[in-house]
Motif scaffolding. Structure first.
Motif, PDB file in Angstrom:
ATOM      1  N   LYS A   3       4.331  24.449 -14.782  1.00  0.00           N
ATOM      2  CA  LYS A   3       3.608  24.172 -13.399  1.00  0.00           C
ATOM      3  C   LYS A   3       3.591  22.950 -12.955  1.00  0.00           C
ATOM      4  N   ARG A   4       3.549  23.015 -10.942  1.00  0.00           N
ATOM      5  CA  ARG A   4       3.597  21.615 -10.423  1.00  0.00           C
ATOM      6  C   ARG A   4       2.054  20.535 -10.964  1.00  0.00           C
ATOM      7  N   PRO A   5       2.211  19.588 -10.983  1.00  0.00           N
ATOM      8  CA  PRO A   5       1.508  18.233 -11.358  1.00  0.00           C
ATOM      9  C   PRO A   5       0.732  18.734  -9.867  1.00  0.00           C
ATOM     10  N   ILE A   6      -0.878  17.936 -10.168  1.00  0.00           N
ATOM     11  CA  ILE A   6      -1.160  17.889  -8.959  1.00  0.00           C
ATOM     12  C   ILE A   6      -2.147  16.998  -9.409  1.00  0.00           C
ATOM     13  N   LYS A   7      -2.027  16.210  -7.760  1.00  0.00           N
ATOM     14  CA  LYS A   7      -2.116  14.676  -7.955  1.00  0.00           C
ATOM     15  C   LYS A   7      -3.059  14.656  -6.331  1.00  0.00           C
ATOM     16  N   GLU A   8      -4.249  13.763  -6.550  1.00  0.00           N
ATOM     17  CA  GLU A   8      -5.964  14.294  -5.663  1.00  0.00           C
ATOM     18  C   GLU A   8      -5.214  13.310  -4.433  1.00  0.00           C
ATOM     19  N   ASP A   9      -5.758  14.213  -3.609  1.00  0.00           N
ATOM     20  CA  ASP A   9      -4.816  14.017  -2.282  1.00  0.00           C
ATOM     21  C   ASP A   9      -5.808  12.280  -1.565  1.00  0.00           C
ATOM     22  N   VAL A  10      -5.759  11.927  -0.883  1.00  0.00           N
ATOM     23  CA  VAL A  10      -6.258  10.130  -0.311  1.00  0.00           C
ATOM     24  C   VAL A  10      -6.561  10.481   1.160  1.00  0.00           C
ATOM     25  N   ILE A  11      -7.705   9.921   1.329  1.00  0.00           N
ATOM     26  CA  ILE A  11      -8.264   9.830   2.640  1.00  0.00           C
ATOM     27  C   ILE A  11      -8.558   8.414   3.189  1.00  0.00           C
ATOM     28  N   PHE A  12      -7.987   7.683   4.230  1.00  0.00           N
ATOM     29  CA  PHE A  12      -8.710   6.272   4.303  1.00  0.00           C
ATOM     30  C   PHE A  12      -9.074   6.086   5.778  1.00  0.00           C
ATOM     31  N   LYS A  13     -10.592   5.787   5.683  1.00  0.00           N
ATOM     32  CA  LYS A  13     -10.890   5.532   7.507  1.00  0.00           C
ATOM     33  C   LYS A  13     -10.690   3.503   7.418  1.00  0.00           C
ATOM     34  N   ALA A  14     -10.610   3.506   8.321  1.00  0.00           N
ATOM     35  CA  ALA A  14     -11.309   1.737   9.037  1.00  0.00           C
ATOM     36  C   ALA A  14     -12.398   2.348   9.260  1.00  0.00           C
ATOM     37  N   PRO A  15     -13.372   0.692   8.272  1.00  0.00           N
ATOM     38  CA  PRO A  15     -14.632   0.471   8.918  1.00  0.00           C
ATOM     39  C   PRO A  15     -15.620   0.408  10.638  1.00  0.00           C
ATOM     40  N   PRO A  16     -16.393   0.704  10.416  1.00  0.00           N
ATOM     41  CA  PRO A  16     -17.168   1.019  10.966  1.00  0.00           C
ATOM     42  C   PRO A  16     -17.304  -0.373  12.248  1.00  0.00           C
ATOM     43  N   GLY A  17     -16.840   0.382  13.841  1.00  0.00           N
ATOM     44  CA  GLY A  17     -16.493  -0.585  14.238  1.00  0.00           C
ATOM     45  C   GLY A  17     -15.589  -1.778  15.256  1.00  0.00           C
ATOM     46  N   TYR A  18     -14.030  -1.596  14.012  1.00  0.00           N
ATOM     47  CA  TYR A  18     -13.109  -1.880  13.712  1.00  0.00           C
ATOM     48  C   TYR A  18     -12.820  -1.577  14.867  1.00  0.00           C
ATOM     49  N   ASP A  19     -11.624  -3.015  15.514  1.00  0.00           N
ATOM     50  CA  ASP A  19     -10.852  -2.613  16.446  1.00  0.00           C
ATOM     51  C   ASP A  19      -9.961  -3.287  16.380  1.00  0.00           C
ATOM     52  N   GLU A  20      -7.965  -2.344  17.011  1.00  0.00           N
ATOM     53  CA  GLU A  20      -7.493  -3.197  16.154  1.00  0.00           C
ATOM     54  C   GLU A  20      -6.217  -3.991  17.020  1.00  0.00           C
ATOM     55  N   HIS A  21      -7.442  -3.274  18.611  1.00  0.00           N
ATOM     56  CA  HIS A  21      -6.555  -4.581  19.665  1.00  0.00           C
ATOM     57  C   HIS A  21      -7.036  -5.965  19.736  1.00  0.00           C
ATOM     58  N   VAL A  22      -8.681  -6.195  19.382  1.00  0.00           N
ATOM     59  CA  VAL A  22      -8.905  -7.494  19.372  1.00  0.00           C
ATOM     60  C   VAL A  22      -8.393  -8.304  17.631  1.00  0.00           C
ATOM     61  N   ASP A  23      -7.862  -7.266  16.712  1.00  0.00           N
ATOM     62  CA  ASP A  23      -8.089  -7.543  15.474  1.00  0.00           C
ATOM     63  C   ASP A  23      -6.004  -8.361  15.746  1.00  0.00           C
ATOM     64  N   HIS A  24      -5.174  -7.447  16.311  1.00  0.00           N
ATOM     65  CA  HIS A  24      -4.052  -7.862  16.790  1.00  0.00           C
ATOM     66  C   HIS A  24      -4.005  -9.359  17.775  1.00  0.00           C
ATOM     67  N   PHE A  25      -4.872  -9.467  18.662  1.00  0.00           N
ATOM     68  CA  PHE A  25      -4.932 -11.209  19.760  1.00  0.00           C
ATOM     69  C   PHE A  25      -5.650 -11.463  18.445  1.00  0.00           C
ATOM     70  N   THR A  26      -5.839 -11.870  17.522  1.00  0.00           N
ATOM     71  CA  THR A  26      -6.823 -12.699  16.261  1.00  0.00           C
ATOM     72  C   THR A  26      -5.133 -13.315  16.083  1.00  0.00           C
ATOM     73  N   ASN A  27      -4.728 -12.119  15.731  1.00  0.00           N
ATOM     74  CA  ASN A  27      -3.266 -12.801  14.293  1.00  0.00           C
ATOM     75  C   ASN A  27      -2.987 -13.804  15.648  1.00  0.00           C
ATOM     76  N   PHE A  28      -2.500 -12.803  17.165  1.00  0.00           N
ATOM     77  CA  PHE A  28      -1.624 -14.178  17.717  1.00  0.00           C
ATOM     78  C   PHE A  28      -2.520 -15.511  17.758  1.00  0.00           C
ATOM     79  N   PHE A  29      -4.420 -15.347  17.947  1.00  0.00           N
ATOM     80  CA  PHE A  29      -4.272 -17.204  18.670  1.00  0.00           C
ATOM     81  C   PHE A  29      -4.760 -17.780  16.750  1.00  0.00           C
ATOM     82  N   ASP A  30      -4.239 -16.962  15.891  1.00  0.00           N
ATOM     83  CA  ASP A  30      -4.366 -17.491  14.731  1.00  0.00           C
ATOM     84  C   ASP A  30      -3.145 -18.370  14.292  1.00  0.00           C
TER      85      ASP A  30
END
Length: 466
Positions: A394-421
């Protein structure tokens, strides 16, 4: 032009996901991500001191320049000090947005000469990226350069050497590499969530005139209002062409097409998640399907790249696709395919579906065994059943995964934060000149392959054509 109030700091911490990441429970967040979030909260919950303020200049105030500046100013302690653009209408627009006293110029060298500017955003036509980046570093400015970092492959090492020589922070603007979503995908891939990687299918489709770069051209556009003579200092001499100035991505004389605009996002994300230095072979093909507006770079393009087996990752094949007249309505997805599952990366939503082969080999069904004599079938069936248990078949069963970023998250701001940090603390950015070149070179090689109809050989470690 300032962002240092208590309310704005709290809003900012939500946009970069810091507060949500600290509260997240395993396995939805890694220890490293939580530690980074905690460091950011400690840094940004208190007012920024005068000595930590960063004064920012913008060179190229078109569509991306507007978005970049808006995101950058959300980071506490960042102030706008000046804007440069060749088109007079955008100079006027800058003063309308940020005040009549804002310093503006049509000559980027004048902006770089200002001692009150610490860092610059370079969001110009691709053909100007390397030249302005090197000039900015030489003037002691930190640089955030939009992708692709270079217009030509032979410019890459000069930019890398300039960054090392002048010892300033240089970050390239493929913001997804700073995102929570890609960090989680990278973590799951390294932990074997989909088994052994063997293929990546990456797609960035659109279905609109604006998506195909047919931006609105202002009625007053001419050689004078666009400072055409200054513009073509970085190109071959040519007569004024409003399309080449405002629809520049579609023209090889000043832009790099879908390869430099969108393939590079897919390459940057793939390289970040896999820790790859890049492919060894590159082939691309394209066509003009719908947007026959004078452009000389295709509106439908595909690429195939082969990545070697390295200590960082197993051998895998990467397929790239951009379709500017896609009946899907537009989509962006990087699909990583492994021996035990598939991971779909759609922005900051990550989904994993598993399919794991059974331990026992197949026997019966659509198999040659039924073509044997009955006695042979019986004998082999008995042997198979004795060797393999029901569970092993039989094929082993492994639970699927879903990940979502938290509400309000902005990767563009995050990228600039890395730059200024990085400017404030001396920490390394994710997308430095070397990373930026390793993403840009294979993308630009796709254009070379398209025009030459040849496979391009690339040395990803030494970053040179073979």
């Amino acid at each position: 032009m300032k962002n240092n109030s208590s309310a704005s700091r709290r809003r900012f911490l939500q946009q970069i996901g810091a507060t949500s990441m600290v509260a997240a429970a395993a396995p939805l967040q890694s220890f490293a991500a939580q530690q980074k979030a905690e460091e950011r909260i400690l840094l940004y919950e208190k007012p920024i001191s005068v000595g930590d303020k960063i004064r920012l200049g913008v060179i190229g105030f078109g569509v991306q320049g507007h978005f970049d500046l808006a995101s950058a100013l959300k980071v506490p302690g960042v102030e706008l000090a000046g804007i440069c653009d060749l088109y007079t209408g955008r100079i006027e627009n800058a003063k309308e947005l940020y005040g009549k006293d804002l310093y503006t110029t049509r000559n980027y060298k004048e902006l770089l000469d200002r001692p009150d500017i610490d860092a610059v955003i370079i969001a110009t036509h691709d053909v100007w990226h390397a030249r302005i980046t090197i000039d900015a570093l030489a003037k002691g400015k930190h640089v955030y350069c939009e992708k692709p970092m270079v217009y030509k492959i032979d410019e890459g090492h000069r930019v890398i050497q300039a960054q090392k020589k002048y010892n300033k922070v240089l970050q390239v603007g493929s913001q997804r590499v700073s995102s929570i979503g890609l960090a989680k995908a990278k973590e799951m891939l390294a932990n074997g969530e989909i088994g052994k990687l063997n293929m990546v299918n990456a797609v960035y489709d659109r279905q609109s005139s604006i998506g195909a770069w047919e931006y609105t051209i202002p009625k007053d556009a001419d050689a004078s209002t666009c400072d055409w003579n200054r513009f073509i200092e970085a190109t071959a001499k040519m007569e004024f062409d409003a399309k080449k100035f405002f629809w520049w991505r579609a023209f090889k004389e000043v832009g790099t097409g879908v390869a430099g605009d969108l393939f590079i996002h897919l390459l940057s994300g793939t390289h970040f998640m896999t820790n790859s230095n890049g492919p060894e072979t590159i082939f691309s093909t394209g066509q003009f399907s719908h947007w026959k507006d004078g452009r000389n770079l295709p509106d439908v393009m595909s690429g195939v790249m082969q990545y070697a087996d390295t200590p960082e990752h197993p051998a895998f094949q990467l397929t790239l696709q951009v379709n500017f007249v896609s009946g899907t309505g537009g989509q962006e997805v990087i699909r990583l395919i492994g021996s035990e599952g598939v991971m779909d990366v759609k922005g900051n939503t990550i989904s994993v579906k598993h399919s794991i082969m059974p331990e026992a080999p197949g026997f019966g069904g659509y198999d040659s065994v039924f073509t044997f004599s009955k006695s042979m079938q019986d004998e082999m069936t008995k042997e198979y059943n004795a060797k393999w248990t029901e569970a092993q078949r039989k094929r082993p069963i492994k639970e699927d995964v879903i990940f979502k970023a938290p509400p309000g998250y902005d990767e563009h701001v995050d990228h600039f934060t890395n730059f200024f940090d990085a400017i404030r603390t001396g920490k390394q950015v994710v997308e430095d000149a070397t990373f930026g070149f390793r993403a840009a070179a294979p993308a630009l090689a796709c254009n070379e392959s398209y025009f030459s109809k040849k496979i391009i050989q690339w040395d990803p470690v030494n970053m040179k054509l073979k």
